[in-house]
Design an enzyme around this catalytic site. Structure first.
Site, PDB file in Angstrom:
ATOM      1  N   GLY A  19       0.779  -1.230   0.000  1.00 29.64           N
ATOM      2  CA  GLY A  19       0.000   0.000   0.000  1.00 29.64           C
ATOM      3  C   GLY A  19       0.813   1.284   0.000  1.00 29.64           C
ATOM      4  N   ASP A  39       7.532  -3.957   9.016  1.00 32.88           N
ATOM      5  CA  ASP A  39       6.222  -4.562   8.826  1.00 32.88           C
ATOM      6  C   ASP A  39       6.184  -5.864   9.619  1.00 32.88           C
ATOM      7  OD1 ASP A  39       3.940  -3.976   6.426  1.00 32.88           O
ATOM      8  OD2 ASP A  39       3.855  -5.963   7.338  1.00 32.88           O
ATOM      9  N   ASP A  65       6.070  -5.617  14.889  1.00 36.11           N
ATOM     10  CA  ASP A  65       4.659  -5.456  15.243  1.00 36.11           C
ATOM     11  C   ASP A  65       4.573  -4.160  16.043  1.00 36.11           C
ATOM     12  OD1 ASP A  65       2.131  -5.449  16.354  1.00 36.11           O
ATOM     13  OD2 ASP A  65       2.191  -7.529  17.035  1.00 36.11           O
ATOM     14  N   ARG A 153     -17.283   4.339  12.025  1.00 34.37           N
ATOM     15  CA  ARG A 153     -15.849   4.168  12.224  1.00 34.37           C
ATOM     16  C   ARG A 153     -15.387   4.891  13.493  1.00 34.37           C
ATOM     17  NH1 ARG A 153     -17.343   4.251   7.124  1.00 34.37           N
ATOM     18  NH2 ARG A 153     -16.237   3.109   5.492  1.00 34.37           N
ATOM     19  N   TYR A 156     -11.823   3.903  14.510  1.00 33.32           N
ATOM     20  CA  TYR A 156     -10.836   4.424  13.569  1.00 33.32           C
ATOM     21  C   TYR A 156     -10.697   5.938  13.719  1.00 33.32           C
ATOM     22  CZ  TYR A 156      -8.630   5.336   9.019  1.00 33.32           C
ATOM     23  OH  TYR A 156      -7.782   5.742   8.017  1.00 33.32           O
ATOM     24  N   THR A 191      -5.989   0.537  -1.461  1.00 34.04           N
ATOM     25  CA  THR A 191      -5.059  -0.348  -0.766  1.00 34.04           C
ATOM     26  C   THR A 191      -5.843  -1.522  -0.186  1.00 34.04           C
ATOM     27  OG1 THR A 191      -5.266   0.643   1.446  1.00 34.04           O
ATOM     28  CG2 THR A 191      -3.733   1.711  -0.104  1.00 34.04           C
TER      29      THR A 191
END
Length: 270
Positions: A19, A39, A65, A153, A156, A191
């Site tokens: 992404g 990642d 992580d 959301r 988020y 993405t």
């Protein structure tokens, strides 16, 4: 004002195996930067590292992580030990959620905050002394949801508002030390983030995502982010719809909230 140069600078990118993270790392590498790719997807990360090296770029993949503070601290220490320091930190790793508040478990909020907010906090805290020493750049990948409400959301949006508060406040603390903080607020970018969106029970939701307008590609986003970094932009809003939403939410917040709720409410009715 002179543009920032990135040749031979060390850029750390979280969520770098796909992404926007991968596209931004590629763009900085093309400008001559040394890239540390962070990642948690070990296999994909190894593949990306090979592709960077095969293309003649200097790069290193580090499994990390971001919800684990020790992982973040170890990753940044590895970068500093290997390359001498950190010049650019792109806090990009993220996760999203799509579900009604009344149906969403607390654990979902904790997970979203752990990745989006605390992951960015851990990495920034680990790198801050090197960034100050090298008069570096911090990029925070947020969202229009960090500036305006977004139905379905709440987790988020909360994490992105928290990021916005952290990084805009941090900018005021480190500006006189030569460190710049740029906040990026993408609109709809194509993405795999939405394909992994959490539902109210914490599993990946099957509810389709609502969108407005055309999605940009990660490469388009990366180009804008790179040029924004060169010019040391404070706030970079991406996509035409993102820019429209930003200004409407600023100038007519009640109108924005009503229109947004109508546009997105179908997501919660499936």
């Amino acid at each position: 004002m002179a543009k920032r140069e990135f040749a031979n600078k060390v850029a750390v990118v979280t969520g770098a195996a796909s992404g926007i993270g991968l596209a931004v790392a590629s763009r900085f590498a093309k400008a001559g930067a040394v890239c540390a790719l962070l990642d948690m997807d070990k296999m994909r990360l190894q593949q990306c590292e090979r592709e960077f090296l095969d293309a003649g770029h200097r790069a290193m993949g580090i499994v990390c992580d971001v919800t684990r503070r020790s992982d973040c601290e170890t990753a940044i220490k590895t970068v500093v030990d290997r390359f001498g320091g950190v010049d650019v930190l792109f806090n990009n790793a993220g996760i999203t959620q799509r579900s009604a508040f009344v149906e969403t478990r607390i654990e979902v909020y904790e997970r979203v905050m752990a990745v989006n907010f605390f992951g960015a906090l851990y990495c920034t805290k680990a790198a801050i002394h090197s960034l100050i020493q090298r008069r570096g750049l911090i990029i925070s990948n947020e969202s229009i949801a960090g500036l305006a409400p977004l139905l379905g959301r709440t987790g988020y949006a909360a994490s992105k508002h928290a990021m916005h508060g952290l990084f805009t406040s941090l900018r005021s603390e480190v500006r006189d030390k030569g460190v710049h903080v740029m906040v990026v607020c993408p609109g709809f970018i194509k993405t795999n983030l939405q394909a992994r969106a959490l539902g109210g029970d914490g599993s990946v939701t099957r509810r389709p995502q609502s969108r407005i307008g055309r999605q940009d590609t990660p490469e388009q986003a990366a180009e804008a982010i790179f040029h924004g970094a060169e010019r040391e932009k404070n706030l970079l809003v991406l996509t035409a719809v993102g820019k429209l939403g930003y200004w409407v939410s600023r100038l007519a917040p009640a109108f924005y909230e009503r229109r947004m709720a109508r546009q997105f409410k179908a997501e919660l009715e499936h």
